[in-house]
Design a protein around this motif. Sequence first.
Motif, mmCIF file in Angstrom:
data_model
loop_
_atom_site.group_PDB
_atom_site.id
_atom_site.type_symbol
_atom_site.label_atom_id
_atom_site.label_comp_id
_atom_site.label_asym_id
_atom_site.label_seq_id
_atom_site.Cartn_x
_atom_site.Cartn_y
_atom_site.Cartn_z
ATOM 1 N N ILE A 76 3.676 -20.459 -2.850
ATOM 2 C CA ILE A 76 3.972 -19.358 -2.520
ATOM 3 C C ILE A 76 3.855 -18.335 -3.754
ATOM 4 C CG2 ILE A 76 6.133 -17.531 -1.812
ATOM 5 C CD1 ILE A 76 7.067 -20.062 -0.109
ATOM 6 N N ASP A 77 4.473 -18.801 -4.888
ATOM 7 C CA ASP A 77 4.367 -18.159 -6.245
ATOM 8 C C ASP A 77 2.942 -17.649 -6.549
ATOM 9 O OD1 ASP A 77 7.184 -18.183 -6.024
ATOM 10 O OD2 ASP A 77 7.193 -19.639 -7.553
ATOM 11 N N LYS A 78 2.105 -18.515 -6.567
ATOM 12 C CA LYS A 78 0.909 -18.631 -7.016
ATOM 13 C C LYS A 78 -0.158 -17.611 -6.076
ATOM 14 C CE LYS A 78 -0.429 -22.051 -10.177
ATOM 15 N NZ LYS A 78 0.897 -22.951 -10.503
ATOM 16 N N MET A 79 0.250 -18.002 -4.825
ATOM 17 C CA MET A 79 -0.720 -17.307 -3.831
ATOM 18 C C MET A 79 -0.061 -15.899 -3.477
ATOM 19 S SD MET A 79 -3.194 -19.278 -3.136
ATOM 20 C CE MET A 79 -3.265 -20.409 -4.437
ATOM 21 N N VAL A 80 0.840 -15.601 -3.655
ATOM 22 C CA VAL A 80 1.482 -14.078 -3.541
ATOM 23 C C VAL A 80 1.064 -13.385 -4.561
ATOM 24 C CG1 VAL A 80 3.644 -12.528 -3.664
ATOM 25 C CG2 VAL A 80 3.354 -14.541 -1.930
ATOM 26 N N MET A 81 1.089 -13.743 -5.798
ATOM 27 C CA MET A 81 0.642 -13.136 -7.053
ATOM 28 C C MET A 81 -1.048 -12.806 -6.856
ATOM 29 S SD MET A 81 1.141 -11.986 -10.106
ATOM 30 C CE MET A 81 2.334 -12.694 -10.922
ATOM 31 N N LEU A 82 -1.715 -13.908 -6.484
ATOM 32 C CA LEU A 82 -3.157 -13.852 -6.308
ATOM 33 C C LEU A 82 -3.268 -12.772 -5.149
ATOM 34 C CD1 LEU A 82 -5.619 -16.773 -6.296
ATOM 35 C CD2 LEU A 82 -5.855 -15.263 -4.091
ATOM 36 N N ILE A 83 -2.754 -12.695 -4.189
ATOM 37 C CA ILE A 83 -2.877 -11.539 -3.124
ATOM 38 C C ILE A 83 -2.842 -10.253 -3.553
ATOM 39 C CG2 ILE A 83 -1.970 -10.801 -0.853
ATOM 40 C CD1 ILE A 83 -1.111 -13.583 -0.060
ATOM 41 N N LYS A 84 -1.703 -10.053 -4.215
ATOM 42 C CA LYS A 84 -1.561 -8.908 -5.023
ATOM 43 C C LYS A 84 -2.805 -8.266 -5.695
ATOM 44 C CE LYS A 84 3.545 -8.460 -5.167
ATOM 45 N NZ LYS A 84 4.597 -9.092 -5.580
ATOM 46 N N GLU A 85 -3.118 -9.163 -6.815
ATOM 47 C CA GLU A 85 -4.231 -8.884 -7.496
ATOM 48 C C GLU A 85 -5.423 -8.799 -6.763
ATOM 49 O OE1 GLU A 85 -4.993 -11.850 -10.510
ATOM 50 O OE2 GLU A 85 -2.966 -11.496 -11.239
ATOM 51 N N GLU A 86 -5.706 -9.510 -5.733
ATOM 52 C CA GLU A 86 -7.094 -9.048 -4.855
ATOM 53 C C GLU A 86 -7.004 -7.851 -4.086
ATOM 54 O OE1 GLU A 86 -9.387 -11.331 -5.452
ATOM 55 O OE2 GLU A 86 -8.573 -13.260 -5.661
ATOM 56 N N LEU A 87 -5.757 -7.612 -3.410
ATOM 57 C CA LEU A 87 -5.767 -6.196 -2.899
ATOM 58 C C LEU A 87 -5.999 -5.112 -3.661
ATOM 59 C CD1 LEU A 87 -2.926 -7.078 -0.196
ATOM 60 C CD2 LEU A 87 -5.466 -6.975 0.333
ATOM 61 N N HIS A 88 -5.288 -5.109 -5.024
ATOM 62 C CA HIS A 88 -5.749 -4.153 -5.976
ATOM 63 C C HIS A 88 -7.168 -4.235 -6.336
ATOM 64 C CE1 HIS A 88 -4.738 -1.617 -9.295
ATOM 65 N NE2 HIS A 88 -5.256 -2.346 -10.091
ATOM 66 N N HIS A 89 -7.668 -4.967 -6.306
ATOM 67 C CA HIS A 89 -9.060 -5.195 -6.925
ATOM 68 C C HIS A 89 -9.786 -4.526 -5.527
ATOM 69 C CE1 HIS A 89 -8.141 -8.454 -9.897
ATOM 70 N NE2 HIS A 89 -7.756 -7.095 -10.338
ATOM 71 N N PHE A 90 -9.472 -4.891 -4.406
ATOM 72 C CA PHE A 90 -10.196 -4.262 -3.325
ATOM 73 C C PHE A 90 -10.086 -2.728 -3.205
ATOM 74 C CE2 PHE A 90 -9.482 -2.541 1.031
ATOM 75 C CZ PHE A 90 -10.707 -3.247 1.799
ATOM 76 N N TYR A 91 -9.134 -2.471 -3.695
ATOM 77 C CA TYR A 91 -8.732 -0.929 -3.550
ATOM 78 C C TYR A 91 -9.610 -0.385 -4.819
ATOM 79 C CZ TYR A 91 -6.751 3.615 -3.303
ATOM 80 O OH TYR A 91 -6.412 5.078 -3.092
ATOM 81 N N GLN A 92 -9.980 -0.940 -5.919
ATOM 82 C CA GLN A 92 -10.517 -0.325 -6.978
ATOM 83 C C GLN A 92 -11.854 -0.400 -6.587
ATOM 84 O OE1 GLN A 92 -8.774 -3.302 -9.925
ATOM 85 N NE2 GLN A 92 -8.453 -1.296 -11.434
ATOM 86 N N VAL A 93 -12.395 -1.491 -5.857
ATOM 87 C CA VAL A 93 -13.897 -1.405 -5.444
ATOM 88 C C VAL A 93 -14.225 -0.393 -4.605
ATOM 89 C CG1 VAL A 93 -15.867 -2.902 -4.458
ATOM 90 C CG2 VAL A 93 -14.015 -3.815 -5.736
ATOM 91 N N LEU B 162 -12.272 -7.265 -14.062
ATOM 92 C CA LEU B 162 -11.945 -8.249 -13.372
ATOM 93 C C LEU B 162 -11.971 -9.712 -13.616
ATOM 94 C CD1 LEU B 162 -13.887 -6.976 -9.960
ATOM 95 C CD2 LEU B 162 -11.257 -6.659 -10.646
ATOM 96 N N LEU B 163 -12.962 -9.779 -14.351
ATOM 97 C CA LEU B 163 -13.202 -11.321 -14.765
ATOM 98 C C LEU B 163 -11.748 -11.648 -15.943
ATOM 99 C CD1 LEU B 163 -14.619 -13.773 -15.872
ATOM 100 C CD2 LEU B 163 -15.675 -12.284 -17.660
ATOM 101 N N ARG B 164 -11.444 -10.697 -16.539
ATOM 102 C CA ARG B 164 -10.105 -10.811 -17.240
ATOM 103 C C ARG B 164 -8.789 -11.182 -16.361
ATOM 104 N NH1 ARG B 164 -10.861 -9.040 -22.575
ATOM 105 N NH2 ARG B 164 -12.316 -7.472 -22.918
ATOM 106 N N SER B 165 -8.747 -10.637 -15.392
ATOM 107 C CA SER B 165 -7.540 -10.683 -14.377
ATOM 108 C C SER B 165 -7.719 -11.971 -13.601
ATOM 109 C CB SER B 165 -7.154 -9.612 -13.845
ATOM 110 O OG SER B 165 -7.934 -9.377 -12.631
ATOM 111 N N GLU B 166 -9.116 -12.295 -13.109
ATOM 112 C CA GLU B 166 -9.106 -13.340 -11.960
ATOM 113 C C GLU B 166 -9.492 -14.565 -12.725
ATOM 114 O OE1 GLU B 166 -11.440 -12.403 -8.731
ATOM 115 O OE2 GLU B 166 -10.460 -10.418 -8.414
#
Length: 257
Positions: free
Chosen positions: A116-133, A204-208
């Motif tokens: 849960i901890d790792k994947m919720v953090m990952l979802i937040k980052e991916e959705l933020h990047h989705f919005y940035q793209v 993105l590379l830095r955060s992912e």
Amino acid sequence: MSHMSPDIAQLLEPIHAFLPCATPQAWIEKAKAPEQLPVLLRDHMVCELKAAQSAMLLIRRYAVDEASGQALLAWLKPYEDYTYRLVGDWRALADHNKLNKRMVPKSDRPYSQELIDKMVMLIKEELHHFYQVLEITQELGIEYDKLTSSRYARGLLTHVRTYEPAALIDKLICGAYIEARSCERFAAIAPHVDERLGQFYISLLRSEARHYQDYLTLAQQIAGEDISERIAFFANIEAELIKSPDGDFKFHSGMPV
């Protein structure tokens, strides 16, 4: 990439060591062509959402109770509506990147909380990047349009075993390859696009960069035994998808035909 900063080179080192091959030069040449930018950005945006969806499915299937699962579905729904159904105003998504409920882990799964901890953090980052793209495509006047997904993720996931916990372990290994390849491609095309976009890809590379390691760590923990044979198995499939001819040019596509 001659002007790569030392810290970026350092981030890429383990990624290059993990991936079975580098992106073919022919893919980079095609990605450099200005007319390919709309499809690259649209596909990249969908990839960010798919990464969030994959993480959400893992949490729902393996780690949380029903109510938590419903909260996860609600979190992603506006993004999915926009991407797959062209419904809603994309600007409203900026206010939607919050999970409104504490996830309740399944008590019979010792790894639930960590997943849960790792994947919720990952979802937040991916959705933020989705919005940035999405923001960048709007700035560049590229209209978002639906597009078919590439063969890449499907080509990996086809080989996932059908019984547990082997299926979960395989899905996590596939997730690791998808994340690592994304980072390798960010670095590969960053020098060839305009500076704003190039800097974005490096950010993105830095955060992912650590995402693939999160997947591998979870896979290793859940297996409780050496998984290097399975990692090598998927390495061969990944290399084949990257190096073989591919008539469909996308962010994770193979050798352009």
